[in-house]
Design a protein around this motif. Structure first.
Motif, PDB file in Angstrom:
ATOM      1  N   PRO A  32       0.826  -1.214   0.000  1.00 34.63           N
ATOM      2  CA  PRO A  32       0.000   0.000   0.000  1.00 34.63           C
ATOM      3  C   PRO A  32       0.855   1.257   0.000  1.00 34.63           C
ATOM      4  CG  PRO A  32       0.060  -0.955   2.192  1.00 34.63           C
ATOM      5  CD  PRO A  32       0.731  -1.935   1.280  1.00 34.63           C
ATOM      6  N   GLY A  33       0.416   2.284  -0.724  1.00 31.38           N
ATOM      7  CA  GLY A  33       1.093   3.567  -0.691  1.00 31.38           C
ATOM      8  C   GLY A  33       0.739   4.305   0.581  1.00 31.38           C
ATOM      9  N   LEU A  34       1.454   5.387   0.847  1.00 36.96           N
ATOM     10  CA  LEU A  34       1.212   6.161   2.062  1.00 36.96           C
ATOM     11  C   LEU A  34      -0.209   6.703   2.112  1.00 36.96           C
ATOM     12  CD1 LEU A  34       2.118   7.606   4.632  1.00 36.96           C
ATOM     13  CD2 LEU A  34       3.020   9.444   3.174  1.00 36.96           C
ATOM     14  N   THR A  35      -0.684   7.272   1.019  1.00 33.79           N
ATOM     15  CA  THR A  35      -2.025   7.854   0.987  1.00 33.79           C
ATOM     16  C   THR A  35      -3.088   6.820   1.302  1.00 33.79           C
ATOM     17  OG1 THR A  35      -1.317   9.489  -0.657  1.00 33.79           O
ATOM     18  CG2 THR A  35      -3.683   9.142  -0.397  1.00 33.79           C
ATOM     19  N   ASP A  36      -2.978   5.650   0.683  1.00 34.38           N
ATOM     20  CA  ASP A  36      -3.952   4.586   0.928  1.00 34.38           C
ATOM     21  C   ASP A  36      -3.889   4.092   2.363  1.00 34.38           C
ATOM     22  OD1 ASP A  36      -4.827   4.706  -1.689  1.00 34.38           O
ATOM     23  OD2 ASP A  36      -3.417   3.168  -2.379  1.00 34.38           O
ATOM     24  N   ALA A  37      -2.672   3.944   2.892  1.00 35.66           N
ATOM     25  CA  ALA A  37      -2.510   3.436   4.257  1.00 35.66           C
ATOM     26  C   ALA A  37      -3.102   4.397   5.277  1.00 35.66           C
ATOM     27  CB  ALA A  37      -1.033   3.189   4.552  1.00 35.66           C
ATOM     28  N   VAL A  38      -2.829   5.695   5.100  1.00 37.12           N
ATOM     29  CA  VAL A  38      -3.337   6.695   6.035  1.00 37.12           C
ATOM     30  C   VAL A  38      -4.852   6.816   5.924  1.00 37.12           C
ATOM     31  CG1 VAL A  38      -3.337   9.162   6.601  1.00 37.12           C
ATOM     32  CG2 VAL A  38      -1.184   7.980   6.142  1.00 37.12           C
ATOM     33  N   LYS A  95      25.581   5.092  15.242  1.00 31.41           N
ATOM     34  CA  LYS A  95      27.003   4.762  15.111  1.00 31.41           C
ATOM     35  C   LYS A  95      27.227   3.499  14.275  1.00 31.41           C
ATOM     36  CE  LYS A  95      28.397   8.111  17.833  1.00 31.41           C
ATOM     37  NZ  LYS A  95      27.123   8.813  18.017  1.00 31.41           N
ATOM     38  N   ARG A  96      26.482   3.417  13.158  1.00 30.37           N
ATOM     39  CA  ARG A  96      26.658   2.289  12.257  1.00 30.37           C
ATOM     40  C   ARG A  96      26.056   2.646  10.902  1.00 30.37           C
ATOM     41  NH1 ARG A  96      23.245  -2.566  14.805  1.00 30.37           N
ATOM     42  NH2 ARG A  96      24.460  -3.649  13.207  1.00 30.37           N
ATOM     43  N   TYR A  97      26.351   1.825   9.897  1.00 30.76           N
ATOM     44  CA  TYR A  97      25.828   2.051   8.556  1.00 30.76           C
ATOM     45  C   TYR A  97      24.459   1.390   8.426  1.00 30.76           C
ATOM     46  CZ  TYR A  97      30.495   3.625   7.322  1.00 30.76           C
ATOM     47  OH  TYR A  97      31.672   4.317   7.272  1.00 30.76           O
ATOM     48  N   GLY A  98      23.565   2.076   7.716  1.00 31.47           N
ATOM     49  CA  GLY A  98      22.241   1.522   7.532  1.00 31.47           C
ATOM     50  C   GLY A  98      21.357   2.422   6.700  1.00 31.47           C
ATOM     51  N   VAL A  99      20.092   2.077   6.619  1.00 33.17           N
ATOM     52  CA  VAL A  99      19.106   2.882   5.897  1.00 33.17           C
ATOM     53  C   VAL A  99      17.990   3.267   6.855  1.00 33.17           C
ATOM     54  CG1 VAL A  99      19.586   1.924   3.621  1.00 33.17           C
ATOM     55  CG2 VAL A  99      17.907   0.813   5.095  1.00 33.17           C
ATOM     56  N   ASN A 100      17.435   4.446   6.645  1.00 32.71           N
ATOM     57  CA  ASN A 100      16.351   4.964   7.473  1.00 32.71           C
ATOM     58  C   ASN A 100      15.015   4.553   6.871  1.00 32.71           C
ATOM     59  OD1 ASN A 100      14.171   6.927   8.173  1.00 32.71           O
ATOM     60  ND2 ASN A 100      15.756   7.884   9.407  1.00 32.71           N
ATOM     61  N   VAL A 101      14.190   3.885   7.665  1.00 35.03           N
ATOM     62  CA  VAL A 101      12.849   3.492   7.239  1.00 35.03           C
ATOM     63  C   VAL A 101      11.851   4.029   8.261  1.00 35.03           C
ATOM     64  CG1 VAL A 101      11.261   1.564   6.872  1.00 35.03           C
ATOM     65  CG2 VAL A 101      13.604   1.429   6.018  1.00 35.03           C
ATOM     66  N   GLN A 102      10.863   4.763   7.790  1.00 36.39           N
ATOM     67  CA  GLN A 102       9.813   5.302   8.648  1.00 36.39           C
ATOM     68  C   GLN A 102       8.686   4.285   8.788  1.00 36.39           C
ATOM     69  OE1 GLN A 102      10.002   8.731  10.096  1.00 36.39           O
ATOM     70  NE2 GLN A 102      12.054   8.016   9.588  1.00 36.39           N
ATOM     71  N   VAL A 103       8.183   4.161  10.012  1.00 39.01           N
ATOM     72  CA  VAL A 103       7.158   3.164  10.319  1.00 39.01           C
ATOM     73  C   VAL A 103       5.935   3.844  10.926  1.00 39.01           C
ATOM     74  CG1 VAL A 103       6.592   1.196  11.785  1.00 39.01           C
ATOM     75  CG2 VAL A 103       8.814   1.304  10.648  1.00 39.01           C
ATOM     76  N   ILE A 104       4.757   3.472  10.456  1.00 41.68           N
ATOM     77  CA  ILE A 104       3.502   3.960  11.031  1.00 41.68           C
ATOM     78  C   ILE A 104       2.765   2.765  11.622  1.00 41.68           C
ATOM     79  CG2 ILE A 104       1.244   4.969  10.547  1.00 41.68           C
ATOM     80  CD1 ILE A 104       2.498   6.684   8.423  1.00 41.68           C
ATOM     81  N   ALA A 105       2.334   2.918  12.885  1.00 38.62           N
ATOM     82  CA  ALA A 105       1.621   1.854  13.584  1.00 38.62           C
ATOM     83  C   ALA A 105       0.282   2.370  14.096  1.00 38.62           C
ATOM     84  CB  ALA A 105       2.462   1.333  14.742  1.00 38.62           C
ATOM     85  N   ASP A 106      -0.632   1.442  14.383  1.00 42.34           N
ATOM     86  CA  ASP A 106      -1.924   1.826  14.949  1.00 42.34           C
ATOM     87  C   ASP A 106      -1.799   1.899  16.474  1.00 42.34           C
ATOM     88  OD1 ASP A 106      -2.009  -0.739  15.987  1.00 42.34           O
ATOM     89  OD2 ASP A 106      -3.667  -1.425  14.751  1.00 42.34           O
ATOM     90  N   PRO A 107      -2.867   2.252  17.202  1.00 38.80           N
ATOM     91  CA  PRO A 107      -2.774   2.381  18.667  1.00 38.80           C
ATOM     92  C   PRO A 107      -2.374   1.105  19.405  1.00 38.80           C
ATOM     93  CG  PRO A 107      -4.716   3.521  17.851  1.00 38.80           C
ATOM     94  CD  PRO A 107      -4.158   2.753  16.694  1.00 38.80           C
ATOM     95  N   LEU A 145       1.309  -0.738  10.059  1.00 40.58           N
ATOM     96  CA  LEU A 145       0.386  -0.342   8.994  1.00 40.58           C
ATOM     97  C   LEU A 145       1.101   0.031   7.706  1.00 40.58           C
ATOM     98  CD1 LEU A 145      -2.086   1.950  11.001  1.00 40.58           C
ATOM     99  CD2 LEU A 145      -2.357  -0.473  10.425  1.00 40.58           C
ATOM    100  N   TRP A 146       2.290   0.635   7.844  1.00 45.99           N
ATOM    101  CA  TRP A 146       2.995   1.120   6.651  1.00 45.99           C
ATOM    102  C   TRP A 146       4.471   1.280   6.966  1.00 45.99           C
ATOM    103  CZ3 TRP A 146       5.562   5.842   5.479  1.00 45.99           C
ATOM    104  CH2 TRP A 146       5.827   6.040   4.112  1.00 45.99           C
ATOM    105  N   ALA A 147       5.294   1.030   5.964  1.00 48.13           N
ATOM    106  CA  ALA A 147       6.739   1.242   6.069  1.00 48.13           C
ATOM    107  C   ALA A 147       7.188   1.990   4.823  1.00 48.13           C
ATOM    108  CB  ALA A 147       7.478  -0.085   6.195  1.00 48.13           C
ATOM    109  N   SER A 148       8.056   2.950   5.011  1.00 51.33           N
ATOM    110  CA  SER A 148       8.456   3.843   3.926  1.00 51.33           C
ATOM    111  C   SER A 148       9.563   3.255   3.063  1.00 51.33           C
ATOM    112  CB  SER A 148       8.960   5.169   4.513  1.00 51.33           C
ATOM    113  OG  SER A 148      10.253   4.978   5.083  1.00 51.33           O
TER     114      SER A 148
END
Length: 254
Positions: free
Chosen positions: A85-91, A124-136, A141-144
């Motif tokens: 799901p895209g962000l718009t659909d998930a929200v 203090k390490r190498y990685g990628v940033n992923v944004q997460v949205i969760a319900d209460p 629900l969604w990962a970027s």
């Protein structure tokens, strides 16, 4: 290489779903014969994502070549990622919730010092940033899409359009101090040192922390797929892997 029977702790519904998608895809492209059936290809992909097995290990276990294993996994991951799901659909789907929880997590990668944009000073390490949205309840629900680890959470949220998407549906969102200045419906704790806060502000921050802590459950859900705990692939493939995992999770938990 020695081969032994093993298990994959993934629901049978996820296997059936991926098998169905692969069968449909094979019919669409007119693929008449494969070394593995659609069901075995689906199992191969789940073993890779859930257990983090290498292509060489998968090839030995399924009796195929390493290149074939890579091709099968890439094909299945692409199909799953396209269904995320895209962000718009998930929200919009979550707009009936009382509120949402937003947080960022770092997925470690095996980069070298030359790949400075992927180095997170916070972790203090190498990685990628992923944004997460969760319900209460802390359900994912969604990962970027993945951004370099050096990108801060507030910048990532803005680049993905998370703040605007939440504001559009008017749903409150709890987040940590890393999202200071986000605006919209994003709510962060009271700013300042603990001892400098008033009793009321301290009470607000305690309550805020209790709500926001549940997002760790969503992050743990994402990282229960062991491949995401230490990514050894090209950084250009990480977004597809995250989206594939998101699709499988939503399918098996829905």
């Amino acid at each position: 290489m020695l081969v032994y029977p093993s298990g994959v702790d993934v629901s049978s519904s996820a296997l059936r779903f991926l098998t169905q998608q692969l069968r449909r895809h094979r019919r669409a492209i007119g693929s008449r014969w494969r070394r593995l059936t659609a069901g075995r290809q689906a199992l191969l992909t789940l073993a890779h994502l859930r257990m983090g097995h290498t292509y060489a290990q998968l090839a030995a276990g399924f009796g195929i070549g390493t290149t074939t294993a890579y091709r099968y996994v890439t094909e299945a991951v692409g199909l799953l990622a396209a269904l995320a799901p895209g962000l718009t659909d998930a929200v919009r789907t979550a707009s009936a919730k009382a509120y949402l929880i937003l947080d960022g997590t770092l997925l470690p990668i095996d980069r070298i010092a030359a790949d400075r944009p992927f180095y997170s000073g916070k972790h203090k390490r190498y990685g990628v940033n992923v944004q997460v949205i969760a319900d209460p309840f802390g359900r994912l629900l969604w990962a970027s899409p993945a951004l370099p680890g050096a990108v801060h959470d507030i910048r990532a949220a803005r680049e993905h359009g998370i703040v605007d998407a939440l504001a559009e549906v008017g749903i409150p969102c709890w987040a940590d101090k890393g999202y200071r200045g986000a605006g919209g419906t994003v709510r962060i704790p009271c700013w300042g040192r603990w001892e400098a806060l008033s009793a009321g502000q301290q009470a607000v921050n305690r309550s805020h922390a209790k709500f926001r802590a549940l997002v760790e459950k969503a992050v743990a859900t994402l990282k229960s797929w062991r491949l995401l705990r230490k990514l050894r692939c090209s950084t250009t493939r990480i977004t597809s892997l995250v989206q594939a995992v998101l699709t499988l999770h939503l399918t098996s938990s829905g």
